[in-house]
Design an enzyme around this catalytic site. Structure first.
Site: not given
Ligand code: ZN
Length: 208
Positions: A49, A53, A55, A59, A160, A172
């Site tokens: 991360h 990056h 996700d 995650h 999320h 992100e």
């Molecule tokens: Zn992340």
């Protein structure tokens, strides 16, 4: 022809802030031509991360896909950059995003994490209401200029989780400071890292 790309990725270096307790960037030099070796060779140690990056669903969802299992089509194609009227420490709500959404990828510039080399905890997370609105608008990928779509201290991760329910993808850590609002082509492919929960990527925009 030399076609200009707009780089929206921060420099990956040991200066880069990572989540409290996560693994910062380290470069270990194994061989160095400046010290007589035949080649220069180094090892990268870092959280996945890091910087800009993606996700993976794994995650934040026990049954979610790993980063290698994500469809790569999510990360290339028409994209809209929107500016949110965000304030530090407050969730970004639907009415802070005034633009009409027209593409399946939306990058939200909150301006609440201005310098990736100097970590600040009070960046603006995304509200669940905004995530629902993005989903209703046909958005499949949401990108942010903060380290997370949720608050730094959040344990229940409402944004999320809602993104998982809608099966949307997350990027992100983007740098959107100098990018004008508008439509672009996004090119931001994650690495094919078996079993991993995220991947760093080089995120760029091409003006369309
Ligand atoms: Zn992340």
């Amino acid at each position: 022809m030399h076609e200009r790309l707009i780089d929206i990725s921060p420099m990956v270096s040991p200066r880069l802030g990572v989540f409290p307790g996560d693994t910062p960037v380290e470069r270990h030099v194994l061989l160095d031509m400046h010290h007589g070796d035949a080649i220069t060779l180094s090892t990268l140690r870092s959280t996945v991360h890091v910087g800009a990056h993606a996700d993976a669903p794994s995650h934040y969802d026990r049954d979610g896909r790993t980063i290698a299992e994500q469809p790569i089509e999510l990360y290339v194609g028409p994209c809209q950059v929107v500016r949110a009227n965000a304030k530090r420490g407050q969730p970004v709500t639907r009415d802070m995003v005034e633009a009409k959404l027209t593409t399946p990828r939306v990058l939200i510039a909150t301006g609440t994490f201005p310098d990736p080399d100097h970590w600040n905890d009070d960046f603006a997370p995304l509200s669940v209401e905004l995530v629902d609105f993005l989903h209703e608008s046909g958005v499949k990928l949401v990108g942010v200029d903060t380290p997370s779509v949720d608050e730094v201290t959040s344990k229940d991760l409402p944004a999320h989780r809602r993104i998982a329910q809608h099966d949307m993808a997350i990027i992100e850590g983007l740098v959107l400071r100098d990018v004008l609002a508008g439509t672009y082509e996004l090119i931001a492919l994650p690495l094919r890292l078996e079993g991993f929960d995220a991947s760093p990527l080089r995120a760029v925009l091409r003006k369309t």
